[in-house]
Design a protein around this motif. Structure first.
Motif, PDB file in Angstrom:
ATOM      1  N   UNK A   1     -16.811  -4.352 -18.375  1.00 11.33           N
ATOM      2  CA  UNK A   1     -16.442  -3.765 -17.093  1.00 11.33           C
ATOM      3  C   UNK A   1     -14.941  -3.509 -17.082  1.00 11.33           C
ATOM      4  N   UNK A   2     -14.558  -2.412 -16.427  1.00 12.25           N
ATOM      5  CA  UNK A   2     -13.158  -2.002 -16.383  1.00 12.25           C
ATOM      6  C   UNK A   2     -12.731  -1.821 -14.931  1.00 12.25           C
ATOM      7  N   UNK A   3     -11.594  -2.427 -14.577  1.00 13.69           N
ATOM      8  CA  UNK A   3     -11.014  -2.272 -13.246  1.00 13.69           C
ATOM      9  C   UNK A   3      -9.682  -1.551 -13.396  1.00 13.69           C
ATOM     10  N   UNK A   4      -9.526  -0.426 -12.671  1.00 16.25           N
ATOM     11  CA  UNK A   4      -8.317   0.391 -12.766  1.00 16.25           C
ATOM     12  C   UNK A   4      -7.737   0.570 -11.371  1.00 16.25           C
ATOM     13  N   UNK A   5      -6.437   0.309 -11.249  1.00 17.37           N
ATOM     14  CA  UNK A   5      -5.737   0.491  -9.974  1.00 17.37           C
ATOM     15  C   UNK A   5      -4.953   1.793 -10.027  1.00 17.37           C
ATOM     16  N   UNK A   6      -5.182   2.646  -9.029  1.00 20.00           N
ATOM     17  CA  UNK A   6      -4.511   3.948  -8.981  1.00 20.00           C
ATOM     18  C   UNK A   6      -3.802   4.104  -7.642  1.00 20.00           C
ATOM     19  N   UNK A   7      -2.836   5.017  -7.637  1.00 19.41           N
ATOM     20  CA  UNK A   7      -2.095   5.336  -6.413  1.00 19.41           C
ATOM     21  C   UNK A   7      -2.687   6.578  -5.770  1.00 19.41           C
ATOM     22  N   UNK A   8      -2.650   6.689  -4.456  1.00 22.39           N
ATOM     23  CA  UNK A   8      -2.203   5.666  -3.502  1.00 22.39           C
ATOM     24  C   UNK A   8      -3.227   4.550  -3.354  1.00 22.39           C
ATOM     25  N   UNK A   9      -2.741   3.362  -3.009  1.00 20.18           N
ATOM     26  CA  UNK A   9      -3.613   2.197  -2.902  1.00 20.18           C
ATOM     27  C   UNK A   9      -4.328   2.232  -1.552  1.00 20.18           C
ATOM     28  N   UNK A  10      -5.645   2.198  -1.604  1.00 18.23           N
ATOM     29  CA  UNK A  10      -6.463   2.150  -0.389  1.00 18.23           C
ATOM     30  C   UNK A  10      -7.283   0.872  -0.413  1.00 18.23           C
ATOM     31  N   UNK A  11      -7.208   0.105   0.655  1.00 15.43           N
ATOM     32  CA  UNK A  11      -7.869  -1.197   0.722  1.00 15.43           C
ATOM     33  C   UNK A  11      -9.125  -1.111   1.579  1.00 15.43           C
ATOM     34  N   UNK A  12     -10.302  -1.163   0.972  1.00 19.31           N
ATOM     35  CA  UNK A  12     -11.549  -1.219   1.745  1.00 19.31           C
ATOM     36  C   UNK A  12     -11.759  -2.633   2.277  1.00 19.31           C
ATOM     37  N   UNK A  13     -12.734  -2.835   3.182  1.00 17.43           N
ATOM     38  CA  UNK A  13     -13.013  -4.194   3.666  1.00 17.43           C
ATOM     39  C   UNK A  13     -13.432  -5.110   2.519  1.00 17.43           C
TER      40      UNK A  13
ATOM     41  N   UNK B   1       0.822  -1.218   0.000  1.00 13.81           N
ATOM     42  CA  UNK B   1       0.000   0.000   0.000  1.00 13.81           C
ATOM     43  C   UNK B   1       0.853   1.264   0.000  1.00 13.81           C
ATOM     44  N   UNK B   2       2.143   1.144   0.293  1.00 12.62           N
ATOM     45  CA  UNK B   2       3.035   2.309   0.306  1.00 12.62           C
ATOM     46  C   UNK B   2       3.796   2.471  -1.005  1.00 12.62           C
ATOM     47  N   UNK B   3       3.405   1.728  -2.035  1.00 14.15           N
ATOM     48  CA  UNK B   3       4.131   1.767  -3.310  1.00 14.15           C
ATOM     49  C   UNK B   3       4.038   3.146  -3.944  1.00 14.15           C
ATOM     50  N   UNK B   4       5.177   3.595  -4.489  1.00 14.23           N
ATOM     51  CA  UNK B   4       5.224   4.872  -5.201  1.00 14.23           C
ATOM     52  C   UNK B   4       4.999   4.693  -6.699  1.00 14.23           C
ATOM     53  N   UNK B   5       5.071   3.443  -7.153  1.00 18.02           N
ATOM     54  CA  UNK B   5       4.850   3.137  -8.560  1.00 18.02           C
ATOM     55  C   UNK B   5       3.925   1.930  -8.645  1.00 18.02           C
ATOM     56  N   UNK B   6       3.087   1.885  -9.674  1.00 19.17           N
ATOM     57  CA  UNK B   6       2.130   0.785  -9.798  1.00 19.17           C
ATOM     58  C   UNK B   6       2.825  -0.571  -9.927  1.00 19.17           C
TER      59      UNK B   6
END
Length: 406
Positions: free
Chosen positions: A383-395, A195-200
């Motif tokens: 459907x499209x899933x996109x991962x962006x920074x910063x990473x936040x993890x919901x339950x 979750x602390x990644x600075x790059x994807x």
């Protein structure tokens, strides 16, 4: 003019018996003769002095040859017992007299002392039951060997079950005030996420998803995928040989050959995981039938991560719990993010995996992805899933979805 030829005289042969040390004749097995003669070679002879009054024991010799730090050892037990006697002839060129002396034949073989000493120490540490088990596994009947293997698997299963029960009990006590969803988000279902990644590219480590040994085993199988054309892809789609998610990304165009094979190995690993996910419960245990021509390293790793051994109908069977199934789904989706550079069209995964779209969407969201529907007639229903920074993890929300397996 005729030339005179010197006539050779046959040597006189005499048999010499003395108290001097007898010469030895040695042969070598599994020893490089060319290397032995080129390098410095030392020979050492040892005599059995336990009972010199006994002629049989006093005649025993042991010869040790040391060549480049590698020892070869040979033992000489009385050759007279075999109805033959070896002799060595020594020719005196001045007197033209050959003396025959009794000798012994020794066969040298490579010897690694440390291995034998370790084996002896292990044998001393083994109990009677362990020694019996080792003998039965080496020389026993196949029925006895199967029985021993079955008992070992049951014993290992009982230990693992006890450890899991203890761990779950500790977790339930420590997290009494936390929800079950938050607990599942941390360790149990999702792969490791930075979750602390600075790059994807640092969010998921590829070695956490596919081990280096698995990648090395899959690389030879990617040659066909690397050289395929659209004709091959269409034929594979008709044969249902690979999932649509994989086929829609073939053929590939990459200049870097190494990166291309690495990309194809990831796609191939996803196809194996999807195959494991869709297997009926009755077929999970048959690895060879379900995964033909698949590296054993890959199948063993998948079964170790996502299945477990347990008793059913009085027999030891391989099964997959709901928790392991959800873990497998999350593993597949994490790999799809890596393959598609963290922007995945995952509608085709619903058909490939048999998992409902809302279950895939919830799992992607639990990894920090945003979910959206593509617009336009051509992209209807995608459907499209996109991962962006910063990473936040919901339950993590777990829902029962997918086709029911027999």
């Amino acid at each position: 003019m005729a030339t005179k030829t010197k006539k050779k005289m046959c040597p006189r042969v005499t048999l010499k018996t003395s108290n001097d040390e007898e010469p030895l004749i040695c042969t070598a097995t599994n020893v490089s003769k060319s290397k032995t003669f080129k390098t410095k070679t030392e020979f050492t002879c040892y005599q059995n002095t336990s009972d010199l009054s006994n002629p049989r024991l006093a005649a025993q010799r042991m010869l040790v040859m040391d060549c480049d730090g590698i020892q070869s050892v040979g033992k000489s037990w009385e050759t007279k017992n075999y109805g033959s006697q070896f002799m060595v002839g020594v020719l005196d060129k001045e007197t033209n007299e050959m003396t025959l002396r009794p000798s012994a034949l020794i066969n040298l073989k490579p010897y690694v002392k440390s291995f034998e000493e370790e084996d002896r120490e292990k044998e001393k540490e083994l109990s009677y039951g362990e020694k019996y088990k080792a003998l039965a596994m080496k020389f026993g009947a196949s029925r006895i060997q199967k029985t021993i293997k079955g008992k070992d698997r049951v014993r290992e299963m009982e230990v693992n079950t006890l450890d899991e029960a203890m761990q779950e009990a500790v977790v339930s006590v420590d997290t009494a005030n936390l929800t079950q969803q938050a607990d599942l988000t941390t360790n149990d279902i999702l792969p490791p996420i930075n979750t602390d990644a600075k790059d994807l590219s640092d969010v998921f480590l590829i070695t956490d998803l596919i081990s280096e040994a698995e990648i090395a085993a899959l690389l030879p199988f990617t040659t066909v995928l690397r050289e395929c054309t659209q004709v091959h892809v269409n034929a594979w789609r008709e044969q249902n040989k690979y999932p649509d998610f994989m086929l829609s990304r073939l053929p590939i165009v990459m200049e870097d050959d190494h990166m291309a094979h690495l990309y194809l190995s990831e796609l191939l690993y996803i196809s194996y995981l999807i195959t494991l996910l869709k297997l009926p419960l009755k077929s999970i245990g048959s690895k060879k039938t379900s995964f033909p021509n698949t590296p054993s390293v890959v199948t063993e790793s998948m079964y170790k991560k996502f299945t477990s051994l347990g008793q059913r109908d009085g027999k030891l069977r391989t099964s997959m719990s709901d928790k392991q199934r959800n873990k497998l789904i999350a593993h597949i989706l994490a790999l799809t993010l890596v393959v598609d550079k963290y922007c995945v069209r995952y509608s085709e995964l619903c058909k490939d995996t048999g998992v409902k779209s809302r279950v895939l969407s919830d799992t992607y969201r639990s990894m920090g992805c945003s979910i959206s529907k593509l617009k336009g007639d051509q992209n209807k229903g995608l459907m499209l899933a996109v991962l962006k920074l910063p990473v936040k993890l919901p339950p993590l929300v777990l829902r029962k979805g997918g086709k029911k397996r027999d």
